[in-house]
Design a protein around this motif. Sequence first.
Motif, short mmCIF file in Angstrom:
data_model
loop_
_atom_site.label_atom_id
_atom_site.label_comp_id
_atom_site.label_asym_id
_atom_site.label_seq_id
_atom_site.Cartn_x
_atom_site.Cartn_y
_atom_site.Cartn_z
N LEU A 56 -10.48 -58.39 69.95
CA LEU A 56 -9.35 -57.88 69.19
C LEU A 56 -9.32 -56.36 69.22
O LEU A 56 -8.25 -55.75 69.38
CB LEU A 56 -9.41 -58.39 67.75
N ALA A 57 -10.47 -55.73 69.10
CA ALA A 57 -10.54 -54.26 69.16
C ALA A 57 -10.08 -53.76 70.52
O ALA A 57 -9.35 -52.77 70.61
CB ALA A 57 -11.97 -53.78 68.88
N GLY A 58 -10.46 -54.45 71.58
CA GLY A 58 -10.03 -54.06 72.92
C GLY A 58 -8.53 -54.22 73.10
O GLY A 58 -7.87 -53.35 73.68
N ILE A 59 -7.99 -55.30 72.61
CA ILE A 59 -6.54 -55.53 72.71
C ILE A 59 -5.77 -54.46 71.93
O ILE A 59 -4.78 -53.92 72.42
CB ILE A 59 -6.18 -56.94 72.21
N LEU A 60 -6.23 -54.14 70.73
CA LEU A 60 -5.55 -53.12 69.93
C LEU A 60 -5.62 -51.75 70.60
O LEU A 60 -4.63 -51.00 70.60
CB LEU A 60 -6.16 -53.05 68.53
N ALA A 61 -6.75 -51.41 71.18
CA ALA A 61 -6.87 -50.13 71.88
C ALA A 61 -5.96 -50.10 73.11
O ALA A 61 -5.33 -49.07 73.40
CB ALA A 61 -8.32 -49.90 72.29
N PHE A 62 -5.86 -51.20 73.81
CA PHE A 62 -4.97 -51.28 74.97
C PHE A 62 -3.51 -51.15 74.54
O PHE A 62 -2.74 -50.41 75.15
CB PHE A 62 -5.20 -52.61 75.69
N LEU A 63 -3.12 -51.84 73.48
CA LEU A 63 -1.75 -51.77 73.00
C LEU A 63 -1.38 -50.38 72.52
O LEU A 63 -0.23 -49.95 72.64
CB LEU A 63 -1.52 -52.79 71.88
N ARG A 64 -2.34 -49.68 71.97
CA ARG A 64 -2.07 -48.34 71.46
C ARG A 64 -1.61 -47.40 72.56
O ARG A 64 -0.83 -46.48 72.33
CB ARG A 64 -3.31 -47.78 70.77
N LEU A 65 -2.07 -47.60 73.78
CA LEU A 65 -1.64 -46.76 74.90
C LEU A 65 -0.15 -46.90 75.19
O LEU A 65 0.45 -46.05 75.83
CB LEU A 65 -2.43 -47.09 76.16
N TYR A 66 0.46 -47.99 74.73
CA TYR A 66 1.87 -48.23 75.01
C TYR A 66 2.78 -47.77 73.89
O TYR A 66 3.97 -48.07 73.90
CB TYR A 66 2.10 -49.71 75.34
N THR A 67 2.26 -47.01 72.94
CA THR A 67 3.09 -46.41 71.91
C THR A 67 3.31 -44.94 72.30
O THR A 67 2.58 -44.39 73.13
CB THR A 67 2.43 -46.48 70.53
N ALA A 68 4.29 -44.31 71.71
CA ALA A 68 4.59 -42.91 72.05
C ALA A 68 3.41 -42.00 71.73
O ALA A 68 3.05 -41.13 72.54
CB ALA A 68 5.83 -42.46 71.29
N ASP A 69 2.78 -42.19 70.57
CA ASP A 69 1.63 -41.36 70.20
C ASP A 69 0.45 -41.60 71.13
O ASP A 69 -0.27 -40.68 71.49
CB ASP A 69 1.21 -41.64 68.76
N GLY A 70 0.26 -42.84 71.51
CA GLY A 70 -0.85 -43.17 72.40
C GLY A 70 -0.69 -42.57 73.79
O GLY A 70 -1.64 -42.06 74.38
N ARG A 71 0.53 -42.60 74.32
CA ARG A 71 0.79 -41.99 75.62
C ARG A 71 0.58 -40.48 75.55
O ARG A 71 0.01 -39.88 76.46
CB ARG A 71 2.20 -42.31 76.09
N ALA A 72 1.04 -39.86 74.48
CA ALA A 72 0.87 -38.41 74.32
C ALA A 72 -0.61 -38.04 74.24
O ALA A 72 -1.04 -37.05 74.84
CB ALA A 72 1.61 -37.93 73.08
N ALA A 73 -1.39 -38.82 73.51
CA ALA A 73 -2.83 -38.55 73.40
C ALA A 73 -3.52 -38.73 74.74
O ALA A 73 -4.40 -37.97 75.10
CB ALA A 73 -3.45 -39.45 72.34
N ALA A 74 -3.10 -39.73 75.51
CA ALA A 74 -3.71 -39.98 76.81
C ALA A 74 -3.39 -38.84 77.77
O ALA A 74 -4.24 -38.42 78.56
CB ALA A 74 -3.23 -41.30 77.38
N VAL A 75 -2.18 -38.31 77.72
CA VAL A 75 -1.80 -37.19 78.58
C VAL A 75 -2.58 -35.94 78.19
O VAL A 75 -3.04 -35.20 79.05
CB VAL A 75 -0.28 -36.94 78.51
N GLU A 76 -2.74 -35.69 76.89
CA GLU A 76 -3.50 -34.53 76.43
C GLU A 76 -4.96 -34.61 76.84
O GLU A 76 -5.56 -33.59 77.16
CB GLU A 76 -3.42 -34.43 74.91
#
Length: 85
Positions: A56-76
Amino acid sequence: MSPALSHASRVCIVLLLLGGALVAFGQVVGIAVGSAATVELFGNDVVGIVSTIAGLAGILAFLRLYTADGRAAAVEEHVDVDAQR
């Protein structure tokens, strides 16, 4: 939605770490007292629950990348070392 995913992911990670420590401690106690039932309990039932939480923790972390904040954090966080030289 990203703050909710972040919070849920953090909770799952904390539960995963506590669960892992519980499994290790429970099995050590079972071995120390010579109780095969205790070792089996922590090695089968508790590990199953902790593994579910880990998934569940892995799925939630994966899903977070598909939110606007998650994409911005990944780019930073992505730093091209060769481009900085």
